[in-house]
Design a protein around this motif. Structure first.
Motif, PDB file in Angstrom:
ATOM      1  N   ASP A   1      54.208  14.704  24.600  1.00 11.30           N
ATOM      2  CA  ASP A   1      55.410  15.508  24.793  1.00 11.30           C
ATOM      3  C   ASP A   1      56.496  14.595  25.343  1.00 11.30           C
ATOM      4  O   ASP A   1      56.339  14.002  26.410  1.00 11.30           O
TER       5      ASP A   1
ATOM      6  N   ALA B   1      64.238  25.642  20.694  1.00 15.39           N
ATOM      7  CA  ALA B   1      64.350  24.401  19.924  1.00 15.39           C
ATOM      8  C   ALA B   1      65.808  24.007  19.766  1.00 15.39           C
ATOM      9  O   ALA B   1      66.651  24.845  19.446  1.00 15.39           O
TER      10      ALA B   1
ATOM     11  N   SER C   1      57.403  26.941  26.520  1.00 15.77           N
ATOM     12  CA  SER C   1      58.184  26.466  25.380  1.00 15.77           C
ATOM     13  C   SER C   1      59.669  26.699  25.584  1.00 15.77           C
ATOM     14  O   SER C   1      60.093  27.718  26.104  1.00 15.77           O
TER      15      SER C   1
ATOM     16  N   ARG D   1      59.165  17.046  15.911  1.00 16.13           N
ATOM     17  CA  ARG D   1      58.701  18.295  16.500  1.00 16.13           C
ATOM     18  C   ARG D   1      57.436  18.725  15.768  1.00 16.13           C
ATOM     19  O   ARG D   1      57.334  18.593  14.549  1.00 16.13           O
ATOM     20  N   MET D   2      56.473  19.253  16.528  1.00 20.49           N
ATOM     21  CA  MET D   2      55.214  19.707  15.947  1.00 20.49           C
ATOM     22  C   MET D   2      54.756  20.958  16.680  1.00 20.49           C
ATOM     23  O   MET D   2      55.057  21.143  17.867  1.00 20.49           O
ATOM     24  N   THR D   3      53.992  21.772  15.984  1.00 19.90           N
ATOM     25  CA  THR D   3      53.322  22.890  16.635  1.00 19.90           C
ATOM     26  C   THR D   3      51.998  22.392  17.187  1.00 19.90           C
ATOM     27  O   THR D   3      51.108  21.980  16.433  1.00 19.90           O
ATOM     28  N   VAL D   4      51.893  22.395  18.514  1.00 22.19           N
ATOM     29  CA  VAL D   4      50.689  21.908  19.188  1.00 22.19           C
ATOM     30  C   VAL D   4      50.165  23.035  20.073  1.00 22.19           C
ATOM     31  O   VAL D   4      50.890  23.540  20.942  1.00 22.19           O
ATOM     32  N   ASP D   5      48.925  23.420  19.836  1.00 23.45           N
ATOM     33  CA  ASP D   5      48.311  24.505  20.603  1.00 23.45           C
ATOM     34  C   ASP D   5      49.173  25.763  20.581  1.00 23.45           C
ATOM     35  O   ASP D   5      49.367  26.435  21.599  1.00 23.45           O
ATOM     36  N   GLY D   6      49.756  26.038  19.409  1.00 19.32           N
ATOM     37  CA  GLY D   6      50.509  27.257  19.226  1.00 19.32           C
ATOM     38  C   GLY D   6      51.947  27.216  19.682  1.00 19.32           C
ATOM     39  O   GLY D   6      52.667  28.214  19.554  1.00 19.32           O
ATOM     40  N   GLU D   7      52.407  26.082  20.189  1.00 21.78           N
ATOM     41  CA  GLU D   7      53.777  25.969  20.667  1.00 21.78           C
ATOM     42  C   GLU D   7      54.527  24.893  19.891  1.00 21.78           C
ATOM     43  O   GLU D   7      53.982  23.833  19.586  1.00 21.78           O
ATOM     44  N   ASP D   8      55.790  25.165  19.607  1.00 18.83           N
ATOM     45  CA  ASP D   8      56.653  24.161  18.995  1.00 18.83           C
ATOM     46  C   ASP D   8      57.116  23.207  20.082  1.00 18.83           C
ATOM     47  O   ASP D   8      57.739  23.631  21.068  1.00 18.83           O
ATOM     48  N   ARG D   9      56.802  21.937  19.931  1.00 17.12           N
ATOM     49  CA  ARG D   9      57.089  20.965  20.994  1.00 17.12           C
ATOM     50  C   ARG D   9      57.846  19.757  20.445  1.00 17.12           C
ATOM     51  O   ARG D   9      57.593  19.317  19.321  1.00 17.12           O
TER      52      ARG D   9
END
Length: 727
Positions: A346, A21, A18, A322-330
C-alpha cells in the motif's frame, strides 16, 4: 516450497478504511511522457492500432545511429510529436518523432575519470520532461536542465556531495511537484547513498536525503530521520567505506500521495559481518523509502532485505497502480527486486499486502506475519565463515530491465532470472580503497559452478558439493524466462524461455493485447500478452536490452526501442549476442505498420591470431608477473574481459604501438577522451610495469594457444586447447 509460498502469500495487517479513489492517472496514449509511460510507470499503453491481427505488417519507420558502441538502456519520451531520449554517459537527443529528423543533441563534458567507479558501463536510463525543459543526469553526476526546443543548457547542478568518493549517476531524473529528484550509484565502491531534489526552474538544491547514516562519532546525523536508522548499525561499522545504499534507479513520484518513493541499493562491503560487525538491520539499505516531495522527510519505509549481505538491491523499477486487495480498492506499489520476491505494498503507508516468491529463494525462510519482515535463513545463506550457494544470485531475479502492468488483465509482465551464485570471502577486514572496489566478496554464478569447482581449493570444493543447494544447481543451474505473473498470488500465468541467462530485456504492453521486448540476439519480439506466443519477430542485428515504448503522431502508431549491448558484466559478450557477431553499433529503432526492412549491420571480420608481443623487460620474474596479475584483477578486469569480441579492448591483442604507449595510457591518461581513465594516483610506475609484464605474458600464452587452434583447424574462439595458469 508450497509451504514457503503459502507463508509469503499471507495478507498481513489490514490497511485503514478504504478512501475515495482519486482521479485516474494519466494514461500512456499518443504521448509517452516519462520513461515509464504514465504517472505510475506501468509501461502499458492504451493505443490499439497495432494489434495481434496486423502486427505481421510491422516494419522499420526510421532509425538513428547514436555513434557509440556502449550500452543503451533508456526508454524514449514523446510529447507533441517530438521524441527525447538519452544515451551513453548522459547524452541527450531530440528527434521529429514521425520522420526521425534530428532536432538537437547534447553531449555533456563528462569527466571520464568517473569510469573507474562505474560497475556496470556508461549507462543512462532516460530523461525527465517538464515545463519546456529536458532533465538529464550525466555519468559524472551533473544534473542538467535543457531547453526542450534547442537543447541549450538552462541550468546545471553538481549533485556530488563528496568529491573524494566514487559517485556516479546512471538513472533517469524524476519530476516530483516543483522539484526534480536524482539519485546516485557506486555502492560497490565507497559511496554513501543519497537522493537530491532541485528546484525545477532554478536548479537550487531544495533537500537531500542520505540512505545510510554517517559515523555517530561525528555528532548528530545530517538528516533528522537518520537518527533512528543509526541505531540499526554497529557504532563501529565500516563508515570509511560509506555503507552503500545508493538509489541508482527506481525513483517514483506518486501524485496521489505527494510522496517520492525510492528504492535503495545494497550494502558496502557486501557481508553484514564486515560492514556492521555487531549486526543490525542497517536501515535504509535494500529498502523502499517514501519521502515527502516538499521536505524530503521520511513518511514510511519497508526494508525488503534487513542486513543485506547478498547485493540484493531494491533499486529495480516499481509500478504504481490501483488493485482490489482483500475486497478493497487500494493504491498499491508493485515491486519485484533482486531478492526473488514480488511485493504488493500500500503506497499510502507502506503496509505489506502480498509477498510471493517468483524464483528459488533460500536467503530467507518466509515472512514474519506480525512484522512483515523476512526471516533470514543464516544456515543457508550466511557465507561469513563458509561458502554458501545463495538463491537468487547477485544478478537478481529481476534487475533494471523494466516490467509492465496491464490493469485490465491484472498481469505483471517481465523478464525473470532463476539463478544463484556461490558466495565466499577471505578472512579479516580489508583496507579501504578510495574510489575503488570495496565489496569484499567473491562469487561464481551457478551456470558456471560445476566447471569452476576444480579451480577451487579441494576442501572448499568438497564443502560446496555437500551443500543442499548444490543438488539444485545440478538439476537446474539457471534459466531466464519472459513471464506473465499474477501479482496477488505470485502464480506464473505463462512463461517463455529466453536464449541465455543474460537475455533479460525490458518490456512494453498494450491495450490491444501485445507484449513487446527485445533480445540479446537482436530480435524485436511481439507476443500475444494472453499466452506468450510469438506473433512477430524482427531481426535487427543489434542487441536490445532497453524497454520499448509506443506513441502516435498524425494518426500513426509507432514502437521505438534503443539497441546496444552492455550493462552489468558488459565486457563479456555472450556468443549468442548480436553484438558478438555484428559488433555493437548503438541505434534507436522506430517501427510502424507497413514499414520497411531493418538494415542489418555487417558481420565482424574473422578473428586473427593475437600478435606477437614485445619481449619482457630485463628483470621481470614470475613474482613480477604474479604481482601484475593481482593488479589487473583488482583494478582492470571489471572493464577489460580479455575475451573474444569484447566491447572494450582485448588486452591480449595489443598492437606494438599500444605496448609502446602503455605507461602513457595507464598512468598519464593518454586515452581519457576514449573513456580510459588514468591511474597514476593508484599505480606506481613500477606497478604499471608489473601490470604490463602480466599482459605480455598473457598475450604470449594466448598467441601460443591460438596458433595451436589454427593447426588443429579450430576457430580461434573455441575452448582453449591447454590449461594456461594465467589465462
Amino acid at each position: 516450497m508450497k509451504r514457503f509460498a503459502l507463508i509469503l502469500s499471507m495478507a498481513l495487517a489490514a490497511c485503514s478504511a478504504s478512501e475515495t479513489a482519486p482521479p485516474q492517472q494519466a494514461e500512456a496514449g499518443e504521448n509517452w511522457t516519462n520513461p515509464g509511460g504514465d504517472a505510475g510507470k506501468t509501461r502499458h499503453s492504451v493505443l490499439t492500432d497495432i494489434t495481434p491481427a496486423n502486427v505481421e505488417r510491422l516494419g522499420l519507420a526510421w532509425e538513428a545511429n547514436l555513434g557509440t558502441n556502449r550500452v543503451l538502456e533508456a526508454t524514449p519520451v514523446v510529447e507533441g510529436g517530438v521524441m527525447y531520449t538519452s544515451g551513453v554517459a548522459g547524452r541527450a537527443y531530440a528527434f521529429d518523432a514521425a520522420t526521425g529528423k534530428e532536432l538537437w543533441r547534447f553531449e555533456p563534458p563528462v569527466d571520464m575519470q568517473v569510469n573507474r567507479t562505474v560497475c556496470c558501463d556508461m549507462a543512462n536510463r532516460g530523461i525527465a520532461l517538464a515545463n519546456g525543459k529536458v532533465y538529464v543526469a550525466s555519468l559524472d553526476a551533473q544534473l542538467y536542465a535543457l531547453d526542450a526546443k534547442t537543447g541549450q543548457i538552462v541550468w546545471q547542478a553538481d549533485t556530488v556531495d563528496d568529491k573524494q568518493r566514487g559517485i556516479n549517476s546512471t538513472g533517469a531524473p524524476e519530476v516530483a511537484g516543483d522539484v526534480v529528484v536524482i539519485g546516485n550509484g557506486g555502492a560497490e565502491y565507497d559511496v554513501r547513498g543519497y537522493v537530491s531534489a532541485y528546484d525545477l526552474a532554478t536548479g537550487k538544491l531544495k533537500w537531500r536525503f542520505h540512505t545510510v547514516p554517517r559515523d555517530p562519532a561525528l555528532g548528530p546525523q545530517d538528516h533528522p530521520d537518520l537518527e533512528a536508522a543509526a541505531k540499526t548499525w554497529d557504532p563501529k561499522s565500516r563508515w570509511d567505506i560509506g555503507g552503500g545504499g545508493t538509489p541508482w534507479d527506481a525513483i517514483n513520484y506518486d501524485p496521489e500521495t505527494g510522496l517520492v518513493i525510492i528504492g535503495t541499493g545494497n550494502g558496502g562491503p557486501y557481508d553484514l559481518s564486515k560492514r556492521s560487525p555487531a549486526g543490525g538491520t542497517n536501515l535504509y539499505l535494500s529498502s523502499l523509502v517514501a519521502l515527502d516531495a516538499r521536505t524530503g522527510r521520511v513518511k514510511w519505509h519497508y526494508q525488503e532485505v534487513p542486513g543485506d549481505s547478498w547485493d540484493f538491491t531494491a533499486t529495480q523499477p516499481m509500478i504504481l497502480t490501483r488493485m482490489t486487495v482483500d475486497g478493497e480498492d487500494r493504491p498499491v506499489l508493485l515491486h519485484a527486486p533482486k531478492n526473488g520476491i514480488l511485493y504488493v505494498i500500500d503506497r499510502r503507508d507502506g503496509k505489506l499486502l502480498r509477498a510471493n516468491p517468483i524464483v528459488r529463494v533460500n536467503w530467507m525462510k518466509g515472512i514474519d506475519p506480525k512484522t512483515g519482515a523476512p526471516i533470514i535463513d543464516r544456515d543457508a545463506a550466511d557465507y561469513s565463515k563458509d561458502p554458501k550457494i545463495v538463491f537468487p544470485g547477485t544478478p537478481g531475479a529481476r534487475n533494471w530491465f523494466p516490467a509492465a502492468y496491464d490493469p485490465a488483465s491484472g498481469l505483471f509482465f517481465g523478464s525473470v532470472l532463476d539463478m544463484g551464485n556461490l558466495m565466499f570471502q577471505t578472512p579479516g577486514q580489508k583496507p579501504f580503497k578510495a574510489k575503488g572496489l570495496n565489496n569484499d566478496a567473491a562469487l561464481i554464478f551457478t551456470p558456471d559452478l560445476v566447471a569452476a569447482l576444480p579451480t577451487l581449493p579441494p576442501p572448499v570444493a568438497a564443502g560446496v558439493k555437500a551443500l543442499p543447494a548444490y543438488q539444485q544447481v545440478l538439476k537446474d543451474p539457471g534459466r531466464a524466462e519472459m513471464r506473465a505473473i499474477d501479482p496477488l498470488t505470485g502464480k506464473t500465468v505463462w512463461a517463455q524461455p529466453m536464449e541465455g541467462w543474460q537475455d533479460r530485456g525490458g518490456v512494453l504492453s498494450t491495450a490491444s493485447g501485445l507484449l513487446v521486448h527485445g533480445t540479446v540476439g537482436g530480435q524485436l519480439v511481439v507476443r500475444d500478452a494472453r499466452t506468450g506466443k510469438i506473433l512477430k519477430s524482427i531481426d535487427t542485428g543489434t542487441t536490445i536490452l532497453a524497454a520499448p515504448m509506443t506513441y502516435k503522431v498524425k494518426g500513426v502508431q509507432y514502437i521505438a526501442v534503443m539497441a546496444a549491448w552492455g550493462g552489468g558484466g558488459y565486457p563479456y559478450v555472450p556468443r549468442y549476442a548480436a553484438a558478438y557477431k555484428r559488433g555493437n553499433t548503438g541505434r534507436l529503432l522506430v517501427f510502424k505498420l507497413d514499414g520497411g526492412a531493418v538494415p542489418i549491420p555487417p558481420e565482424l571480420p574473422p578473428l586473427e591470431v593475437a600478435p606477437e608481443p614485445p619481449r619482457q623487460a630485463p628483470g621481470v620474474t614470475p613474482e613480477t608477473i604474479a604481482q601484475g596479475r593481482g593488479l589487473f584483477f583488482a583494478n582492470c578486469a571489471i572493464c577489460h574481459a580479455n575475451q573474444h569480441r569484447s566491447i572494450t579492448p582485448d588486452l591480449r591483442r595489443m598492437q606494438p604501438g599500444t605496448h609502446d604507449a602503455f605507461k602513457a595510457i595507464v598512468l598519464d591518461g593518454a586515452l581519457v577522451p576514449n573513456g580510459m581513465p588514468r591511474w597514476n594516483d593508484v599505480l606506481t610506475p613500477a606497478e604499471a610495469d608489473a601490470l604490463h609484464a602480466y599482459l605480455i605474458d598473457l598475450q604470449v600464452a594466448t598467441r601460443r594457444d591460438e596458433l595451436a587452434k589454427v593447426r588443429a583447424g579450430l576457430p580461434l574462439d573455441a575452448p582453449s586447447l591447454a590449461i594456461l595458469s594465467n589465462y
